[in-house]
Design a protein around this motif. Structure first.
Motif, PDB file in Angstrom:
ATOM      1  N   LEU A   1     -81.109   9.295 -19.316  1.00  0.00           N
ATOM      2  CA  LEU A   1     -82.385   9.936 -18.316  1.00  0.00           C
ATOM      3  C   LEU A   1     -83.362  10.439 -19.765  1.00  0.00           C
ATOM      4  CD1 LEU A   1     -82.483   9.895 -15.231  1.00  0.00           C
ATOM      5  CD2 LEU A   1     -82.379   7.716 -16.514  1.00  0.00           C
ATOM      6  N   ASN A   2     -84.292  10.541 -20.887  1.00  0.00           N
ATOM      7  CA  ASN A   2     -85.313  10.839 -21.210  1.00  0.00           C
ATOM      8  C   ASN A   2     -86.524  10.266 -20.631  1.00  0.00           C
ATOM      9  OD1 ASN A   2     -83.498  12.378 -23.010  1.00  0.00           O
ATOM     10  ND2 ASN A   2     -82.870  10.625 -24.444  1.00  0.00           N
ATOM     11  N   GLY A   3     -87.111  11.540 -20.182  1.00  0.00           N
ATOM     12  CA  GLY A   3     -89.397  11.197 -20.131  1.00  0.00           C
ATOM     13  C   GLY A   3     -88.760  11.719 -19.410  1.00  0.00           C
ATOM     14  N   GLN A   4     -90.624  11.487 -18.685  1.00  0.00           N
ATOM     15  CA  GLN A   4     -91.403  12.192 -17.625  1.00  0.00           C
ATOM     16  C   GLN A   4     -90.956  11.485 -16.524  1.00  0.00           C
ATOM     17  OE1 GLN A   4     -92.943  14.559 -17.358  1.00  0.00           O
ATOM     18  NE2 GLN A   4     -92.538  15.771 -19.585  1.00  0.00           N
ATOM     19  N   MET A   5     -90.705  11.212 -15.301  1.00  0.00           N
ATOM     20  CA  MET A   5     -90.683  10.551 -13.701  1.00  0.00           C
ATOM     21  C   MET A   5     -90.244  11.190 -12.960  1.00  0.00           C
ATOM     22  SD  MET A   5     -86.473   9.234 -14.951  1.00  0.00           S
ATOM     23  CE  MET A   5     -87.669   9.404 -16.788  1.00  0.00           C
ATOM     24  N   SER A   6     -90.648  10.542 -12.003  1.00  0.00           N
ATOM     25  CA  SER A   6     -90.421  11.681 -10.817  1.00  0.00           C
ATOM     26  C   SER A   6     -88.737  11.475  -9.942  1.00  0.00           C
ATOM     27  CB  SER A   6     -90.751  10.313  -9.652  1.00  0.00           C
ATOM     28  OG  SER A   6     -90.616   9.493  -9.314  1.00  0.00           O
ATOM     29  N   LEU A   7     -88.255  12.478  -9.066  1.00  0.00           N
ATOM     30  CA  LEU A   7     -86.602  12.191  -8.731  1.00  0.00           C
ATOM     31  C   LEU A   7     -86.681  11.225  -8.293  1.00  0.00           C
ATOM     32  CD1 LEU A   7     -83.954  13.605  -8.138  1.00  0.00           C
ATOM     33  CD2 LEU A   7     -85.810  14.462  -5.603  1.00  0.00           C
ATOM     34  N   GLU A   8     -86.785   9.669  -7.526  1.00  0.00           N
ATOM     35  CA  GLU A   8     -86.653   8.432  -7.164  1.00  0.00           C
ATOM     36  C   GLU A   8     -86.957   8.220  -8.402  1.00  0.00           C
ATOM     37  OE1 GLU A   8     -89.714   8.022  -3.530  1.00  0.00           O
ATOM     38  OE2 GLU A   8     -89.362   9.086  -2.688  1.00  0.00           O
ATOM     39  N   VAL A   9     -87.695   8.041  -8.867  1.00  0.00           N
ATOM     40  CA  VAL A   9     -87.224   7.062 -10.292  1.00  0.00           C
ATOM     41  C   VAL A   9     -85.349   6.966 -11.237  1.00  0.00           C
ATOM     42  CG1 VAL A   9     -88.528   6.156 -12.130  1.00  0.00           C
ATOM     43  CG2 VAL A   9     -89.619   6.221 -10.580  1.00  0.00           C
ATOM     44  N   ALA A  10     -86.091   8.672 -11.032  1.00  0.00           N
ATOM     45  CA  ALA A  10     -84.980   8.995 -12.073  1.00  0.00           C
ATOM     46  C   ALA A  10     -83.689   8.824 -10.701  1.00  0.00           C
ATOM     47  CB  ALA A  10     -85.134  10.577 -11.970  1.00  0.00           C
ATOM     48  N   LEU A  11     -83.614   8.581 -10.027  1.00  0.00           N
ATOM     49  CA  LEU A  11     -81.919   8.274  -8.955  1.00  0.00           C
ATOM     50  C   LEU A  11     -82.258   7.160  -9.085  1.00  0.00           C
ATOM     51  CD1 LEU A  11     -82.664  10.792  -6.078  1.00  0.00           C
ATOM     52  CD2 LEU A  11     -80.719  11.019  -7.956  1.00  0.00           C
ATOM     53  N   ARG A  12     -83.164   6.315  -8.918  1.00  0.00           N
ATOM     54  CA  ARG A  12     -82.106   4.579  -9.661  1.00  0.00           C
ATOM     55  C   ARG A  12     -82.329   3.841 -10.797  1.00  0.00           C
ATOM     56  NH1 ARG A  12     -87.295   3.655  -7.983  1.00  0.00           N
ATOM     57  NH2 ARG A  12     -88.134   2.448 -10.261  1.00  0.00           N
ATOM     58  N   ARG A  13     -82.646   4.708 -11.424  1.00  0.00           N
ATOM     59  CA  ARG A  13     -81.862   4.914 -12.839  1.00  0.00           C
ATOM     60  C   ARG A  13     -80.806   5.031 -12.783  1.00  0.00           C
ATOM     61  NH1 ARG A  13     -87.283   5.194 -17.007  1.00  0.00           N
ATOM     62  NH2 ARG A  13     -89.161   3.732 -16.305  1.00  0.00           N
ATOM     63  N   LEU A  14     -80.963   6.116 -13.092  1.00  0.00           N
ATOM     64  CA  LEU A  14     -79.374   6.833 -13.189  1.00  0.00           C
ATOM     65  C   LEU A  14     -78.391   5.513 -12.609  1.00  0.00           C
ATOM     66  CD1 LEU A  14     -78.041   9.163 -14.436  1.00  0.00           C
ATOM     67  CD2 LEU A  14     -77.848  10.537 -12.288  1.00  0.00           C
ATOM     68  N   LEU A  15     -78.306   5.554 -10.877  1.00  0.00           N
ATOM     69  CA  LEU A  15     -77.898   4.627 -10.338  1.00  0.00           C
ATOM     70  C   LEU A  15     -77.859   3.335 -10.409  1.00  0.00           C
ATOM     71  CD1 LEU A  15     -77.792   6.601  -6.526  1.00  0.00           C
ATOM     72  CD2 LEU A  15     -76.076   7.115  -8.465  1.00  0.00           C
ATOM     73  N   ASP A  16     -78.125   3.037 -11.326  1.00  0.00           N
ATOM     74  CA  ASP A  16     -78.232   1.658 -11.610  1.00  0.00           C
ATOM     75  C   ASP A  16     -77.448   0.598 -12.355  1.00  0.00           C
ATOM     76  OD1 ASP A  16     -79.430  -1.285 -11.865  1.00  0.00           O
ATOM     77  OD2 ASP A  16     -79.617  -0.844 -13.884  1.00  0.00           O
ATOM     78  N   GLY A  17     -76.209   0.292 -11.252  1.00  0.00           N
ATOM     79  CA  GLY A  17     -75.617  -0.761 -11.598  1.00  0.00           C
ATOM     80  C   GLY A  17     -74.068  -0.160 -11.336  1.00  0.00           C
TER      81      GLY A  17
ATOM     82  N   GLU B   1     -93.512  13.648  -7.442  1.00  0.00           N
ATOM     83  CA  GLU B   1     -93.885  14.161  -8.718  1.00  0.00           C
ATOM     84  C   GLU B   1     -93.023  14.198 -10.267  1.00  0.00           C
ATOM     85  OE1 GLU B   1     -94.897  19.005  -9.985  1.00  0.00           O
ATOM     86  OE2 GLU B   1     -93.373  18.835  -7.855  1.00  0.00           O
ATOM     87  N   ARG B   2     -94.235  13.936 -11.240  1.00  0.00           N
ATOM     88  CA  ARG B   2     -93.078  13.344 -12.283  1.00  0.00           C
ATOM     89  C   ARG B   2     -92.504  14.874 -12.617  1.00  0.00           C
ATOM     90  NH1 ARG B   2     -94.763   9.125 -14.740  1.00  0.00           N
ATOM     91  NH2 ARG B   2     -94.928  10.586 -17.301  1.00  0.00           N
ATOM     92  N   HIS B   3     -90.701  15.036 -13.899  1.00  0.00           N
ATOM     93  CA  HIS B   3     -90.877  15.654 -14.240  1.00  0.00           C
ATOM     94  C   HIS B   3     -90.396  15.208 -15.601  1.00  0.00           C
ATOM     95  CE1 HIS B   3     -89.830  18.179  -9.700  1.00  0.00           C
ATOM     96  NE2 HIS B   3     -89.808  16.634  -9.456  1.00  0.00           N
ATOM     97  N   ARG B   4     -89.955  16.466 -16.297  1.00  0.00           N
ATOM     98  CA  ARG B   4     -89.129  16.540 -17.803  1.00  0.00           C
ATOM     99  C   ARG B   4     -87.743  16.081 -17.756  1.00  0.00           C
ATOM    100  NH1 ARG B   4     -87.362  15.722 -21.375  1.00  0.00           N
ATOM    101  NH2 ARG B   4     -88.582  13.919 -21.294  1.00  0.00           N
TER     102      ARG B   4
END
Length: 811
Positions: A66-82, A25-28
């Motif tokens: 992070l800023n935006g509408q996204m799922s938890l999995e996408v948020a974790l992936r972007r947060l942990l990138d690098g 589910e997408r979250h703010r």
């Protein structure tokens, strides 16, 4: 007792269980750049997940925001990138962060103080309008907004302060009397070009703290600033008095609770036809108690070389300006729900002489009888407290401002002895705002708040003649002329305003894809005024009558409403209505104290937005607005030439503006914007009606009828730790008039300002080259010289072509 680190759940503020479907589910989500441990806490709170760590050493790793509408999995992936860290689902809504195989613990790398250039392959996220006070996603914000993040602020641009914002935002304009004494205007809500006791039409904020009231732009330098948002007005519901044209919100970088680091920058500049200049800055972030208490310090000094010659006094490059100052911020976070920030600002500006020239004397030249220095001392202290409960947030901001602006004008009369008029405006502001906010998904939610503001403005005036004759002619009626450099006081004025306010705004979705927002602000203003150092010719009865008129109590309600739909994919359509006002006060007119009343603005606008700048290959936005302005307050001049304030009548403004941002390549951005204004003083006050002749109407001053900007931005990663950034821009400022009527009707504007910047970043070092005013245009930014002579061909030129070499170092 030592806490076991076998499984440390740093983000279990909400322990709801999520199914795999809920995980998609997408979250703010809105998370500031910082450390992984703090980001995991925020992510768990905003999504309802439990996120833990089996290795405490990874909590200190730096992560992007992070800023935006996204799922938890996408948020974790972007947060942990690098970061060499992976997220593994344990069960349901429980996740564990752990190092990837074969990764050994190491000291967390230090986050560079210079903002990293975005990698071309990185997925951009949504823009969040935080100045809406409800963290609204840009696609669901009903109105025109410009956002500038820290990636655009080079050290050279930071040193230019408000001039950088003017160069980048087509709807923003300004007078050009000198650093720290200019008035900023958004859209076409401009009252006048001279400085009197009236309140600004544009509200300026540092975070949640108001910067200005009855004084010009303090022109704070933009060092270590994370973001600037410019919201077009009126913004009466959320920001109250003085936001007729809109608001400018500067958001400095907050102290980092986990990482020691900083930045230093230095630059040298050369100005054609003028003196050299330079700038220095330093930023230091010191964690005092890990993850609990941190201090961030910023200091800077800037010297802008002069380029105007005074032929009468045989002096060259007289208009040099020096600025120095700094900020300090202390952040205390006792737990994941509380944040307490203490901050302070001090800045001093010293201008050696006035910034104007005279065309009849020659390019970049004038002939003055006396030096006209000016200075600005600005001091701010603020405490901000935030408490978070899931999607409910409480924010309290309280602070004090002391702003002292000293100006001087050449008051020499034809054939008379040299004379100098001085004006000192001391402004004190106390303000506090307390609000409760509920942020829901997709820009829904509500805000309820209360605020109190108290402002006092003291304007002292004096006249100094340097003549030596036994009898000297009068310059200002009834003001003595002593001669031999002895100052004589002229009538000044004190205005006090106390405002108590309740405000609220709520957004809801009656049908899918349609968002309705309603709000209002109820303000009670208590106004009082008195004369300072009144001349002997003013009778006690005159003073008592004027001060009795100024002592009054007003209650004003400002409503707002908007409708927005995003039912069409990737397109936003909106309609908005909002009001704004400024309270009245006292002014000195022909050495008499007179009252001016409050004015009020109502704006209706329609707009659309497609795509998002920086994310989509094509982003478009456009807006059409109609503004009705009643009882316009304007700082004008009396028959002597002294600044005063009066209600000049009713006016109307039509505005059309648009912007297009193209990304033909991932590394290349093309940005174009324009604004057209048609303003008219539709019902001038009685004393101005004689100035409307031959059927011609009077236009409102100081805002060009047409303006536009074109920019090209190119960013490329050359190697793993090397990046190139090129930027070129040109801005056109159309014709405008200094004031209302033939005396103040001198034309100004109609020029092009251009710039080119190149920077190369290699590890912690960044080398930069910037050139401003590429065409070495003379132009005319402002037609006011001294108010004691309004008929000379004064003009304020652009700074001639200038070249700056800079070096930045992050540690």
């Amino acid at each position: 007792m030592r806490r076991k680190t076998d499984l440390l759940f740093v983000a279990a503020a909400v322990t709801a269980t999520a199914t795999p479907v809920q995980a998609a589910e997408r979250h703010r989500i809105s998370i500031a750049p910082g450390r992984l441990g703090e980001a995991a806490i925020a992510l768990g709170r905003q999504t309802g997940a439990s996120i833990g760590m089996s290795d405490q050493s990874v909590a200190g790793l730096p992560v992007k925001g992070l800023n935006g509408q996204m799922s938890l999995e996408v948020a974790l992936r972007r947060l942990l990138d690098g970061t060499n860290v992976r997220a593994r689902r344990i069960a349901g809504g429980t996740w564990r962060l752990e190092r990837k195989p074969n990764q050994t613990p190491s000291r967390p790398p230090q986050a560079p103080a210079i903002p990293a250039l975005p990698a071309p392959e990185a997925d951009p996220v949504e823009i969040i309008v935080t100045a809406s006070k409800r963290d609204t996603p840009l696609p669901r914000y009903a109105g025109m907004v410009e956002t500038l993040d820290n990636s655009v602020f080079t050290s050279a641009e930071a040193a230019n302060g408000s001039a950088t914002l003017l160069a980048r935002i087509a709807s923003l304009s300004s007078t050009h009397a000198g650093n720290g004494r200019n008035k900023l205007f958004i859209r076409a809500i401009a009252d006048s070009g001279v400085a009197g006791p009236t309140q600004a039409t544009t509200g300026q904020y540092l975070g949640d703290m108001r910067l200005n009231y009855a004084a010009p732009d303090p022109d704070l330098k933009l060092y270590d600033v994370g973001r600037v948002e410019v919201l077009e007005g009126p913004q009466g519901t959320l920001y109250g008095a003085g936001s007729l044209g809109g608001i400018i919100r500067i958001m400095p970088n907050a102290p980092n609770l986990g990482e020691y680091g900083g930045q230093m920058s230095a630059g040298v500049s050369a100005t054609q036809h003028g003196d050299p200049g330079g700038d220095l800055s330093a930023t230091l972030n010191v964690p005092i108690v890990a993850e609990k208490l941190a201090l961030r310090l910023v200091g800077y000094g800037v010297q802008e070389g002069g380029y105007i010659d005074d032929v009468n006094r045989d002096k060259e490059d007289v208009n040099r300006v020096r600025t120095w100052g700094g900020r300090a911020a202390l952040r205390f976070a006792p737990d994941e729900n509380w944040t307490i920030d203490l901050s302070g600002v001090y800045q001093h500006i010293a201008g050696d002489d006035a910034q104007y020239a005279t065309r009849s004397v020659g390019r970049l030249k004038r002939a003055s009888a006396v030096t006209q220095p000016y200075s600005s001392d600005y001091l701010l202290a603020n405490v901000r407290i935030e408490r978070q409960w899931d999607n409910l947030r409480f924010v309290s901001s309280t602070g004090l401002v002391r702003h002292d602006l000293a100006e001087s004008y050449d008051a020499t009369q034809p054939g008379g002895a040299p004379a100098l008029f001085r004006q000192d405006n001391k402004v004190d502001i106390f303000s506090t705002e307390n609000r409760l906010v509920r942020d829901l998904d997709n820009g829904l939610g509500w805000i309820l708040g209360a605020s109190y503001l108290q402002s006092t403005s003291d304007i002292h005036r004096s006249l100094t003649s340097f003549g030596t004759a036994p009898v000297l002619p009068e310059i200002i009626p009834n003001v003595p002329v002593f001669g031999r450099g002895m100052p004589a006081p002229a009538t000044g004025v004190r205005n006090r305003v106390k405002e108590a306010t309740l405000f609220g705004e709520a957004s809801f979705e009656p049908i899918r894809g349609l968002i309705a927002t309603v709000g209002g602000r109820l303000t009670n203003s208590r106004l009082s005024g008195e004369a300072l150092d009144p001349i002997a010719a003013l009778s006690s009865a005159d003073l008592a009558r004027a001060e009795a008129q100024a002592d009054r109590n007003e209650t004003i309600f400002l409503p707002s409403a908007s409708l927005l739909t995003d039912a069409i994919p990737d397109v936003t359509l909106y309609a908005r209505f909002q009001q704004g006002f400024r309270p009245g006060g006292l002014a000195v007119d022909d050495q008499r104290v007179r009252r001016y009343q409050n004015d009020r603005v109502s704006t209706v606008e329609l707009g659309f937005r497609k795509g998002m700048p920086g994310r989509d290959p094509l982003a478009l936005s456009a807006n059409v607005a109609y503004t009705d302005w009643r009882d316009i307050q304007a700082d004008v001049t009396d028959r002597i030439g002294l600044p005063t304030t009066a209600n000049i009548g009713d006016g109307r403004i039509y505005t059309v503006e648009g912007r297009i941002v193209l990304r033909p390549l991932t590394a290349l951005t093309l940005d174009g914007s324009f604004i057209y204004n048609d303003s008219k003083l539709s019902r001038p006050a009685q004393f101005l009606r004689a100035l409307s002749f031959d059927g011609e109407s009077l236009s409102l001053p100081n805002v060009a009828n047409l303006g536009g900007r074109l920019a090209v931005d190119y960013r490329m990663v050359l190697d793993g730790d090397m990046a190139l950034h090129l930027n070129g821009a040109a801005r056109y400022v159309g014709k405008s008039r200094l004031g209302v009527g033939p005396i103040l009707g001198q034309t100004q504007g109609d020029y092009v300002d251009s710039s080119l910047t190149a920077s190369l970043r290699h590890g912690p070092l960044q080398y930069s080259l910037s050139i401003t005013n590429l065409l070495d245009s003379n132009g005319n930014r402002f037609s006011l010289g001294t108010p004691f002579d309004l008929r000379s061909d004064y003009y304020t030129p652009l700074r001639p072509r200038s070249v700056r070499l800079g070096l930045d170092f992050a540690f």
